[in-house]
Design an enzyme around this catalytic site. Structure first.
Site, PDB file in Angstrom:
ATOM      1  N   GLY A 128      -4.466   2.325 -14.981  1.00 42.43           N
ATOM      2  CA  GLY A 128      -4.594   1.905 -13.464  1.00 42.43           C
ATOM      3  C   GLY A 128      -6.057   1.626 -12.908  1.00 42.43           C
TER       4      GLY A 128
ATOM      5  N   ILE B 170       2.340  -7.514  -5.251  1.00 41.47           N
ATOM      6  CA  ILE B 170       1.967  -7.221  -4.016  1.00 41.47           C
ATOM      7  C   ILE B 170       0.549  -7.726  -3.614  1.00 41.47           C
ATOM      8  CG2 ILE B 170       3.757  -5.208  -4.148  1.00 41.47           C
ATOM      9  CD1 ILE B 170       1.478  -3.337  -4.313  1.00 41.47           C
TER      10      ILE B 170
ATOM     11  N   GLU C 203      -5.835   1.948  -7.067  1.00 39.58           N
ATOM     12  CA  GLU C 203      -6.345   2.940  -6.159  1.00 39.58           C
ATOM     13  C   GLU C 203      -7.500   3.771  -6.488  1.00 39.58           C
ATOM     14  OE1 GLU C 203      -1.515   3.691  -5.029  1.00 39.58           O
ATOM     15  OE2 GLU C 203      -2.211   5.219  -6.470  1.00 39.58           O
TER      16      GLU C 203
ATOM     17  N   PHE D 295       0.874  -1.327   0.074  1.00 39.65           N
ATOM     18  CA  PHE D 295       0.134   0.147   0.062  1.00 39.65           C
ATOM     19  C   PHE D 295       0.814   1.440   0.099  1.00 39.65           C
ATOM     20  CE2 PHE D 295      -2.484  -3.161   2.625  1.00 39.65           C
ATOM     21  CZ  PHE D 295      -3.302  -3.637   1.396  1.00 39.65           C
TER      22      PHE D 295
END
Lengths: 735, 316
Positions: free
Chosen positions: A692, A471, A695, A245
């Site tokens: 993306g 991740i 987020e 994060f």
């Protein structure tokens, strides 16, 4: 490969593998415990020792004395390394405070020593015997008190700290309807499941560190800088990251101390931070104080919008850039933004999931809700009126794609928004006051250079190697899907190897740039491999079609594997981005809809339903993309309702430094979450036409929750987290 | 964690004797609190006496119509016990409001009574804390105190007893049974079990050195609606900001105890006569003399409103 013109039709558009909801290929390793995380690594050839970090018990001052006698004499202790004994140390480009402190102490729990012993238990017991006496100095720990002394931080990641268009002051003053409000967001912890952990092993003057890091390239550079060795002497291996994060974008203390401990001990050393150290030793998302001013016509057209934000960091650090989205989200001829930075002696601030936009939207999207109410407009309609298809500060720059209004409309339809009562405090369901809230989601699409190497072997297996990191976001799977699509094979014919600095340098994972950038790097490498294959098989590469494990051209069909019959074919390339992100504003958009219940007696807040509609380019894997978005939505609920690093303003540290004190949502807090992706492709973004999404999921959620709470109760809270004590005084009289 | 020695005694009296005769010894049962504290060097016992093998794990009826709960009955088992669910619902609900399923599988009845405060300064050995290090001072006074006590605190300590189970036991008038090294047995009313902090916040309970809890007994069931209402910032796995354990009869009379507000489960029996008059009348008396901080003063209003919600629920 240079990407400087919009993508035309390419092999990815076939969407035989890419774009399919695919189980993650690393899933079975994780569920069976066979995915090696950093703390799982060991070198069977060498006897591993264990390091435990000693961290400072004051926030600011100096070490007056350090007594290592008892620790060194404790059972099993191999060595103790401090700043005094570590040798000359430099500092990484991404670090503000020293990773090994002393004699100066820059923040609470700054590392001051690592105690290395034969066993972890011995190291932990001995670490508690290190006696440090400090000379404390007065520090600055209170953002609101430091606000007036805050200064202009200058450029922030290549953008100016302030912008101005038209005559904001004049337009705001003369606007018939206006809002001038202050908002606050607290410091946040990444609170990832896996603490920072590293195992370091020296072979002569070369060090290998098995670690947990999102950005292998930065990590190699900063460890080399800190150790003062050439970066060729540093290898980082990080195939799995148990949550980052943004907290693992950087070299942190445990990796350095593992390297220093291993050098001093002459054997491999493993170091993991304890959970209590995770909150003050590492980085966090800084608190913000924000002021938003919006002026509009009575019909709801915004004529002036201003957003200022104050945050703090250690001297030499940077601001939380929470005004960035306001430069791009809504049209208005007169506008201003400004960032101000105060020096605070709290632990180091830095990136956390959607840095800037996440806290910025928590404020801006409440302000929009407040303004809509002042105007008597539905909040969806108010946002629609003020949509823009061009960068409002630079109207010559169009958005590459912008479907915010479509997200809002589709979301409103699906969520049953029409049933929302415009007047707050009207809907009751048993003991619950019920309300709905909406907020826009906005996050920029960044693109970074990314390289990969692909290999075809005689069995038709395609192996991809890149230092891209996994991740928890699904990197292995989308990279595998990309290579399979490009080479015309099924996913089971692709092997993906990640997270090793011996592999070509990728974008890494952060800022939601990883998926699009790293798969584009794989695309570039595969284009080269296709040429090599075509050449080997005597095809004209422009005509060759890679499909079903075969290469077709005209009437000729040859198995792909045949190209490697005489030996592996290897190709390496990088995607490098031109200026399409300068000529066009590339961003991702969404709309969050939330329904909450607030207990009429106790003001306990429970989220009842959530919906996100996202427009973020081509979705490479709808399954892992959905997981990313619901993870962001969950984190957004945490930010709205409970997450806060509580500052002791006298002693200068985050007091709630464990997972009992720093609350994040548990399963019982999270209701059904629905995610819808609009069918968007963005040829300006990359050959993948993706953007993306990881987020975007958190952006706006906090405000949607806040707006729903207001709609339920009529109590407007502008100071996050919205805990029940902030509602109690405004709740209806008890029955 | 500091090195320690370890033994497994074969009887409760032997266990009590082992702790009494060994300096700095402690009992260990589920270990869900003690082991965490040992890893942080907040608890530093030199010797652990493991009582898990002593039996003491049955729930049995007593001759006067109550229940005797063995000290080692796990929270999960106690919450699920059919007699507890039927006759002592407030206890079952309190247990299920605490911790997580995994922790409740390990945690014991006696251990739960002995869990230590969650004050953040107690948890940081670099900070002054009179409960952890007598005489070092209290960082919470003037520090971060939203979670901490509003009544029964002192100038030495404002920590709370953080548990749920004991709040229900307080409203049920439970009795804690113990044995000491000489084999002497003692019955301690739950009202006297947890201490007010006074000037000795390091001592949480009235247990004597080496005294081992063997059981908790409940008197015969009290009729009425059994409610445990725990208010917290997230839906599960968090300590109470305020909790209410109540047994409310059809006529509006009843019994009530509060959690999350004091160093022990907080009950003022004399105030219960006011229950038919509504929540405020009761909480005004229960919290008379409260000394909240500016960060936790909301707990007084919250306690009143939570009790109000409990009374509403009981009437429904």
């Amino acid at each position: 490969m240079k990407f400087d013109t919009p993508a035309g039709t390419n092999p990815i558009d076939r969407l035989k593998v890419v774009g399919k909801a695919t189980d993650r290929i690393d899933g079975p390793f994780k569920t069976t415990g066979t995915a090696p995380y950093a703390n799982d690594w060991h070198d069977p050839q060498a006897k591993l020792a264990y390091g435990v970090v000693v961290s400072a018990g004051i926030a600011k001052g100096r070490i007056a004395a350090m007594d290592l006698g008892a620790a060194k004499a404790a059972p099993g202790v191999v060595t103790v390394v401090t700043a005094e004994t570590a040798g000359k140390l430099g500092k990484g480009k991404m670090n503000t405070a020293k990773l090994l402190g002393g004699p100066e102490i820059e923040h609470y729990h700054q590392a001051v020593a690592v105690v290395v012993a034969e066993t972890f238990e011995q190291a932990r017991a001995a670490a508690a015997l290190v006696k440090v006496t400090y000379t404390s100095e007065k520090g600055s720990f209170d953002l609101s008190a430091a606000m007036d002394g805050a200064t202009d931080p200058g450029d922030v990641q290549g953008s100016p700290s302030g912008t101005a268009v038209g005559d904001f002051a004049g337009a705001f003053a003369s606007a018939p309807v206006k809002l001038d409000q202050r908002y606050a967001t607290p410091d946040h912890a990444h609170a990832m499941m896996e603490p920072h952990a590293s195992v370091a092993s020296w072979d002569g003057d070369k060090v290998t560190v098995w670690t947990s890091n999102q950005m292998i390239g930065w990590g190699v550079r900063d460890l080399a800088l800190t150790l003062d060795v050439p970066k060729e002497k540093v290898r980082l291996v990080s195939p799995f990251v148990g949550g980052g994060f943004g907290g693992k974008l950087f070299l942190r203390s445990e990796a350095l101390l593992a390297a220093l401990g291993a050098r001093a001990a002459g054997r491999p050393v493993k170091v993991a931070l304890t959970r209590p150290q995770m909150f003050n030793n590492t980085t966090h998302r800084p608190a913000t104080l924000q002021r938003i001013r919006i002026g509009a016509t009575r019909e709801g057209t915004i004529t002036a919008i201003g957003h200022e934000s104050w945050s703090g960091d250690l001297a030499g650090g940077g601001p939380e850039a929470s005004v960035m989205q306001t430069r791009l989200l809504y049209a208005a001829p007169n506008r201003m933004t400004a960032l101000r930075l105060a020096v605070l002696d709290l632990p180091e601030g830095n990136a956390m999931r959607a840095p800037g936009e996440a806290p910025g939207l928590m404020a801006l999207e409440i302000a929009m809700d407040e303004m809509a109410e002042k105007l008597g407009l539905d909040p969806v309609r108010f946002r629609e009126i003020n949509d823009t298809q061009v960068d409002p500060e630079k109207p010559e720059r169009p958005f590459s794609q912008r479907s915010l209004v479509a997200c809002l409309h589709q979301g409103a339809e699906r969520f049953g928004w029409a049933k929302r009562a415009a007047k707050p405090g009207q809907v009751r369901d048993g003991r619950w006051l019920v309300g709905m809230g909406v907020a826009a989601a906005f996050r920029n699409n960044m693109v970074l250079k990314s390289a990969a190497r692909v290999r075809l072997d005689g069995n038709g297996i395609v192996t991809v190697e890149t230092d891209m990191t996994e991740i928890g976001n699904g990197s292995y799977t989308i990279i595998g899907q990309t290579a399979a699509e490009m080479m015309g094979v099924t996913l089971d014919k692709v092997v993906v190897r990640l997270g090793d600095s011996d592999f070509p340098v990728s974008s890494g994972s952060g800022g939601q740039f990883g998926a699009n950038s790293s798969t584009s790097g794989v695309y570039a490498a595969c284009m080269k491999l296709r040429e090599a294959v075509a050449g080997k098989l005597g095809f004209n590469s422009a005509d060759a079609v890679f499909e079903d494990g075969q290469v077709h051209s005209g009437n000729r069909v040859v198995p792909l594997a045949q190209a490697a019959a005489g030996g592996d074919l290897v190709a390496e390339d990088a995607i490098e981005f031109g200026d399409l992100d300068k000529t066009h504003q590339q961003s991702t958009f969404g709309a969050h809809f939330v329904e909450v219940g607030v207990d009429v007696a106790t003001a306990e807040i429970r989220v009842r339903r959530m919906l996100a509609v996202c427009a973020s380019g081509r979705i490479l894997n709808p399954k892992s993309a959905r997981s990313q978005v619901i993870g962001g939505m969950t984190m957004g609920v945490g930010a709205a309702l409970m997450e806060e690093l509580t500052v002791d303003k006298t002693r200068g540290y985050f007091v709630n430094h464990d997972l009992a004190g720093y609350e994040v949502p548990v399963h019982a807090d999270i209701p059904h979450q629905e995610v819808v992706f609009l069918n968007e492709v963005d040829p300006m973004s990359s050959p993948m036409k993706a953007k993306g999404v990881g987020e975007l999921g958190i952006c706006g959620v906090g405000a949607a929750v806040a707006n729903a709470i207001y709609n339920a109760t009529g109590v407007r809270v502008r100071d996050y987290p919205i805990t029940l004590d902030k509602l109690l005084d405004g709740m209806p009289e008890a029955a | 964690m500091k090195s320690f020695t370890y033994e497994r005694p074969s009887s409760p009296a032997e266990a009590a004797s082992a702790v009494a005769k060994t300096p700095n010894a402690k009992f260990i049962a589920g270990g869900t609190n003690l082991l965490d504290l040992m890893k942080l060097q907040i608890e530093t016992p030199a010797h652990l006496v493991d009582v898990n093998g002593l039996g003491l794990d049955q729930v049995e009826p007593t001759s006067d119509g109550g229940l005797r709960i063995g000290a080692l009955v796990r929270n999960t088992d106690l919450a699920a016990d059919a007699r507890v669910r039927k006759d002592y619902g407030v206890l079952s609900r309190a247990l299920l409001a605490g911790a997580s399923g995994q922790l409740r599988n390990k945690a014991t009845t006696a251990g739960n009574l002995l869990q230590r405060t969650r004050c953040p300064y107690f948890y940081d050995t670099a900070q002054a804390c009179n409960k952890r290090e007598p005489g070092s001072g209290c960082s919470a006074i003037g520090g971060v105190s939203r979670q901490l006590g509003v009544i029964g605190t002192s100038e030495a300590c404002i920590a709370t007893y953080p548990g749920d189970m004991a709040v229900a036991m307080r409203v049920l008038d439970a009795t804690v049974e113990t044995v000491d090294a000489t084999g002497h047995e003692r019955k301690i009313p739950i009202a006297d079990f947890h201490r007010l902090v006074g000037d000795k916040p390091e001592i949480d309970t009235t247990l004597r050195s080496g005294e081992l809890i063997t059981a908790v007994t409940l008197p015969k069931p009290v009729a009425g609606t059994h409610i445990y209402r725990k208010v917290r910032d997230r839906a599960s796995y968090a300590y109470a900001l305020v909790s209410v354990a109540a047994i409310i009869g059809k006529d509006g009379t009843g019994h009530v105890a509060f959690g999350g507000v004091a160093p022990r489960p907080w009950r003022v029996e004399a105030a219960e006569a006011d229950l038919p008059r509504g929540a405020k009348a009761v909480t005004d008396r229960v919290f008379d003399g409260a000394t909240p901080t500016h960060e936790n003063a909301f707990k007084l209003k919250l306690a009143e409103r939570t009790l109000g919600a409990v009374l509403t629920e009981a009437r429904a």
